[in-house]
Scaffold this active site. Structure first.
Site, PDB file in Angstrom:
ATOM      1  N   ASP A  93      92.672  58.861  17.076  1.00  0.00           N
ATOM      2  CA  ASP A  93      92.880  59.572  15.817  1.00  0.00           C
ATOM      3  C   ASP A  93      94.156  59.015  15.151  1.00  0.00           C
ATOM      4  O   ASP A  93      95.247  59.076  15.723  1.00  0.00           O
ATOM      5  CB  ASP A  93      93.045  61.064  16.135  1.00  0.00           C
ATOM      6  CG  ASP A  93      93.127  61.911  14.875  1.00  0.00           C
ATOM      7  OD1 ASP A  93      93.551  61.391  13.823  1.00  0.00           O
ATOM      8  OD2 ASP A  93      92.782  63.097  14.956  1.00  0.00           O
ATOM      9  N   GLY A  94      93.978  58.486  13.951  1.00  0.00           N
ATOM     10  CA  GLY A  94      95.103  57.854  13.250  1.00  0.00           C
ATOM     11  C   GLY A  94      96.271  58.796  13.033  1.00  0.00           C
ATOM     12  O   GLY A  94      97.435  58.380  13.037  1.00  0.00           O
ATOM     13  N   ASP A 132      95.426  55.610   5.294  1.00  0.00           N
ATOM     14  CA  ASP A 132      94.330  55.467   4.327  1.00  0.00           C
ATOM     15  C   ASP A 132      93.090  56.245   4.803  1.00  0.00           C
ATOM     16  O   ASP A 132      92.048  55.657   5.101  1.00  0.00           O
ATOM     17  CB  ASP A 132      94.030  53.957   4.188  1.00  0.00           C
ATOM     18  CG  ASP A 132      92.961  53.655   3.163  1.00  0.00           C
ATOM     19  OD1 ASP A 132      92.739  54.486   2.267  1.00  0.00           O
ATOM     20  OD2 ASP A 132      92.345  52.577   3.269  1.00  0.00           O
TER      21      ASP A 132
HETATM   22  N1  SAM Z   1      92.219  50.979   5.537  1.00  0.00           N
HETATM   23  C1  SAM Z   1      90.894  50.367   5.358  1.00  0.00           C
HETATM   24  C2  SAM Z   1      91.015  49.236   4.352  1.00  0.00           C
HETATM   25  O1  SAM Z   1      91.831  49.336   3.429  1.00  0.00           O
HETATM   26  O2  SAM Z   1      90.308  48.240   4.507  1.00  0.00           O
HETATM   27  C3  SAM Z   1      89.871  51.367   4.895  1.00  0.00           C
HETATM   28  C4  SAM Z   1      89.831  52.621   5.673  1.00  0.00           C
HETATM   29  S1  SAM Z   1      88.615  53.786   5.186  1.00  0.00           S
HETATM   30  C5  SAM Z   1      89.200  54.383   3.667  1.00  0.00           C
HETATM   31  C6  SAM Z   1      88.940  55.111   6.288  1.00  0.00           C
HETATM   32  C7  SAM Z   1      88.553  54.840   7.737  1.00  0.00           C
HETATM   33  O3  SAM Z   1      89.105  55.867   8.544  1.00  0.00           O
HETATM   34  C8  SAM Z   1      87.057  54.862   8.023  1.00  0.00           C
HETATM   35  O4  SAM Z   1      86.694  53.642   8.637  1.00  0.00           O
HETATM   36  C9  SAM Z   1      86.859  56.038   8.986  1.00  0.00           C
HETATM   37  O5  SAM Z   1      85.877  55.793   9.963  1.00  0.00           O
HETATM   38  C10 SAM Z   1      88.226  56.136   9.620  1.00  0.00           C
HETATM   39  N2  SAM Z   1      88.613  57.461  10.137  1.00  0.00           N
HETATM   40  C11 SAM Z   1      88.246  58.693   9.738  1.00  0.00           C
HETATM   41  N3  SAM Z   1      88.945  59.642  10.375  1.00  0.00           N
HETATM   42  C12 SAM Z   1      89.798  58.999  11.204  1.00  0.00           C
HETATM   43  C13 SAM Z   1      90.816  59.411  12.108  1.00  0.00           C
HETATM   44  N4  SAM Z   1      91.099  60.700  12.270  1.00  0.00           N
HETATM   45  N5  SAM Z   1      91.505  58.470  12.774  1.00  0.00           N
HETATM   46  C14 SAM Z   1      91.245  57.147  12.618  1.00  0.00           C
HETATM   47  N6  SAM Z   1      90.301  56.687  11.772  1.00  0.00           N
HETATM   48  C15 SAM Z   1      89.583  57.599  11.072  1.00  0.00           C
END
Ligand code: SAM
Length: 287
Positions: free
Chosen positions: A145-146, A166
């Site tokens: 989890d980010g 993001d």
């Molecule tokens: N940062 C990337 C780019 O600029 O190329 C795009 C990211 S996209 C907007 C958001 C991503 O966050 C998705 O791939 C989604 O699967 C992932 N995600 C969603 N919830 C998350 C979490 N709690 N922790 C990590 N990743 C997550």
């Protein structure tokens, strides 16, 4: 988790985010000391714009597609170069087919001493991301989890770095999570540069977000926004914003050149607008 970035890769919001992200990395490159980039919501790292998913929405055509076919004034071209040169390097022909997500863009701009930490939770997208950087000792992808990485991975041992936050904004309360996440991260790593993305659309309480950020008492917080159309006839994304903590001292002036160009080029109607302003502090960072 339903969100897949492949449907949106290279759209007008990615253009703003990646153009500024690349400028922040270009700034870090000015000193030899190693830096680390933490990308808390990484996606798959790179996108095939000829894929069925990307073709289905065609969002990149009104984003990076418009930019690459544009005649760019010299001052804006110089500032956009770290971003656009990376996109051009991935595409041998004038037809764009490959788009770098934030991980690939970061990797292309890093030096031998720099490191990249990537967080991604989506099962399939994490597998793609991990495979993309397999064997690369400068990059580590983790299925975590980010939001948790903002505590667990900070401060980086390099003590210099950039954190990109993001999230997909598919749940209620993401603005509050953004503010809480930044507050926690900044307590652990006050010297870091942070870049946080947020959506602008009907019903998104951007004013409350700015007020909450102001209330954090973080000394240097810059905001950049680009709206490409009116929200009168759509509930979809009409613009996006970036919160930049500890921006390089040159960034505000750079935004004054980049944003008007991006607005003119990416506008979808006459309600397009841009702005950059300080939420806190007025001086950039020299560290
Ligand atoms: N940062 C990337 C780019 O600029 O190329 C795009 C990211 S996209 C907007 C958001 C991503 O966050 C998705 O791939 C989604 O699967 C992932 N995600 C969603 N919830 C998350 C979490 N709690 N922790 C990590 N990743 C997550």
């Amino acid at each position: 988790m339903n969100y897949r970035h492949i449907y949106h890769a290279g759209n007008f919001a990615d253009v703003l985010k990646h153009a500024v992200f690349a400028r922040l990395i270009a700034y870090l490159q000015k000193k030899d000391a190693a830096f680390r980039i933490l990308d808390t919501h990484a996606g798959t790292g790179q996108y095939d714009l000829s894929s069925e998913e990307a073709q289905k929405t065609g969002e990149w055509q009104s984003g990076i597609g418009r930019l690459l076919s544009a005649k760019i004034p010299q001052d804006a071209e110089a500032l956009l170069a770290p971003y656009l040169d990376a996109v051009r390097a991935l595409n041998a022909t004038p037809e764009i087919a490959t788009y770098p997500g934030s991980p690939k863009l970061a990797r292309m701009l890093m030096r031998r001493q720099d490191r990249l930490s990537l967080m991604e939770l989506h099962e399939a997208d994490f597998a793609t991301l991990q495979a993309r950087f397999a064997g690369d000792h400068q990059v580590r992808a983790t299925k975590l989890d980010g939001w948790l990485s903002l505590a667990g991975h900070l401060p980086p041992k390099e003590r210099r770095g950039l954190v990109l936050v993001d999230p997909p904004f598919e749940k209620e309360g993401e603005f509050e999570r953004l503010v809480d996440g930044l507050a926690k991260a900044h307590r652990r790593f006050a010297a870091g540069i942070y870049c946080l993305w947020y959506p602008i659309k009907k019903g998104a309480n951007v004013k409350a977000l700015h007020a909450a950020l102001e209330g954090l008492s973080i000394p240097k917080v810059l905001c950049a926004e680009l709206v490409v159309r009116s929200d009168r006839e759509t509930d979809g994304l009409t613009g996006s914003g970036l919160i930049i903590v500890n921006p390089p001292y040159t960034l505000k002036e750079e935004l004054a050149i980049m944003l008007p160009f991006l607005k003119d080029r990416l506008a979808q109607d006459r309600f397009a607008r841009e702005r950059s302003f300080w939420i806190a502090g007025e001086q950039g960072f020299d560290g």
